[in-house]
Design a protein around this motif. Sequence first.
Motif, PDB file in Angstrom:
ATOM      1  N   LEU A 193      -1.814  -2.939   9.202  1.00  0.00           N
ATOM      2  CA  LEU A 193      -1.258  -2.185   7.682  1.00  0.00           C
ATOM      3  C   LEU A 193      -0.101  -1.672   7.201  1.00  0.00           C
ATOM      4  CD1 LEU A 193      -2.328  -0.662   4.953  1.00  0.00           C
ATOM      5  CD2 LEU A 193      -2.196   1.375   5.775  1.00  0.00           C
ATOM      6  N   ASP A 246      -5.573   5.206   6.061  1.00  0.00           N
ATOM      7  CA  ASP A 246      -6.176   4.139   6.838  1.00  0.00           C
ATOM      8  C   ASP A 246      -5.652   5.095   8.791  1.00  0.00           C
ATOM      9  OD1 ASP A 246      -7.158   2.280   4.888  1.00  0.00           O
ATOM     10  OD2 ASP A 246      -5.945   0.855   5.733  1.00  0.00           O
ATOM     11  N   PRO A 259       0.981  -1.340  -0.386  1.00  0.00           N
ATOM     12  CA  PRO A 259      -0.421   0.018  -0.320  1.00  0.00           C
ATOM     13  C   PRO A 259       0.937   1.157   0.128  1.00  0.00           C
ATOM     14  CG  PRO A 259      -0.877  -1.633   0.923  1.00  0.00           C
ATOM     15  CD  PRO A 259       0.444  -2.422   0.658  1.00  0.00           C
ATOM     16  N   ALA A 309       2.638   0.599   5.057  1.00  0.00           N
ATOM     17  CA  ALA A 309       2.689   1.331   3.519  1.00  0.00           C
ATOM     18  C   ALA A 309       3.826   1.387   3.450  1.00  0.00           C
ATOM     19  CB  ALA A 309       1.308   1.901   3.805  1.00  0.00           C
ATOM     20  N   ARG A 355      -2.931   5.292   0.283  1.00  0.00           N
ATOM     21  CA  ARG A 355      -3.395   4.784   1.420  1.00  0.00           C
ATOM     22  C   ARG A 355      -3.430   4.548   2.700  1.00  0.00           C
ATOM     23  NH1 ARG A 355      -5.020  -1.142   1.443  1.00  0.00           N
ATOM     24  NH2 ARG A 355      -5.875  -1.371   3.138  1.00  0.00           N
TER      25      ARG A 355
END
Length: 305
Positions: A214, A156, A148, A216, A152
């Motif tokens: 997540l 998030d 990501p 990224a 993104r």
Amino acid sequence: MLDRKPDKPVVLIVDDTPTNIHVLAEALRAHYRVQVAGSGLLAFDVIARQGPPDLILLDVMMPGMDGYELCRRLKQDPGTQGVPVIFITAKSDTQDEERGLNLGAADYVTKPFHLPIVLARIRNHIQFKRQSDLLESLAWLDGLTNIPNRRRFDEDLETEWKRAQRTAKSLALVMFDIDYFKPYNDQHGHGAGDACLRQVANALRNGVSRPSDLLARYGGEEFVALLPDTDPKGARIIAERLRGQVESLRIPHGYSDASPWVTISVGVACSAPQPDTTATSLLETADRQLYAAKSAGRNRICCSA
Ligand SMILES: [Mg+2]
């Protein structure tokens, strides 16, 4: 985001006349997984249980909620607004067609219909939908590392911050920076630099494993991990594990004062959001900790708590 769909696209037929459902379902079964609903309310039921289909074939005239109303509601719901709707109806006035298309329907077919044309339209609309889903998913990914991207992450972070505010749970944010990456790039070349970024991204991705986490690419040689429902102790353990995983890649780095290998510095911030604080403050804290880790000699983690 892209949902994982079975190979056969799913078509939901909504019609109050069983014969109509039967004719369409028979024609579609060879190429699609067919779901049926005899009313608007039942259609919501099917979607709630099975998830959004790839396409909806929708009758207009139905008792209770008619097709127009159902279409309007589907287009208002973020979960279903992207699903193409094709009206199939005996209402052949141009005003009816105009109304259906203005509600966001992808297409409007009047009865009696020619089945091969309906099938071709269904196929085309599903293809458009898949292409636009793919483009949408690519827009959230970093092209080099395939993880990501910053866009993104920003989205998030806001979402998770609000969720943490509601649930009063701790949210952890971890920032990583590859040590002495500029000299690495300068000396080993940009091709090697790109390969290094990909390897580091992979190692980090493998270490951030919960579905809600997540990882990224934040930009350049910086990465971020967002870890919902994680306290400082947990965040520190994860950060240390990730630092170790990058080091154990043993990517030779002849121009680092920290190690013979490629390493990362890590800043960890953790917070149970207060009503008057913002997500940006968490980001700034992590950034300060990252700076502290670099100042202290790199290849280490610094935590805010
Ligand atoms: Mg009807």
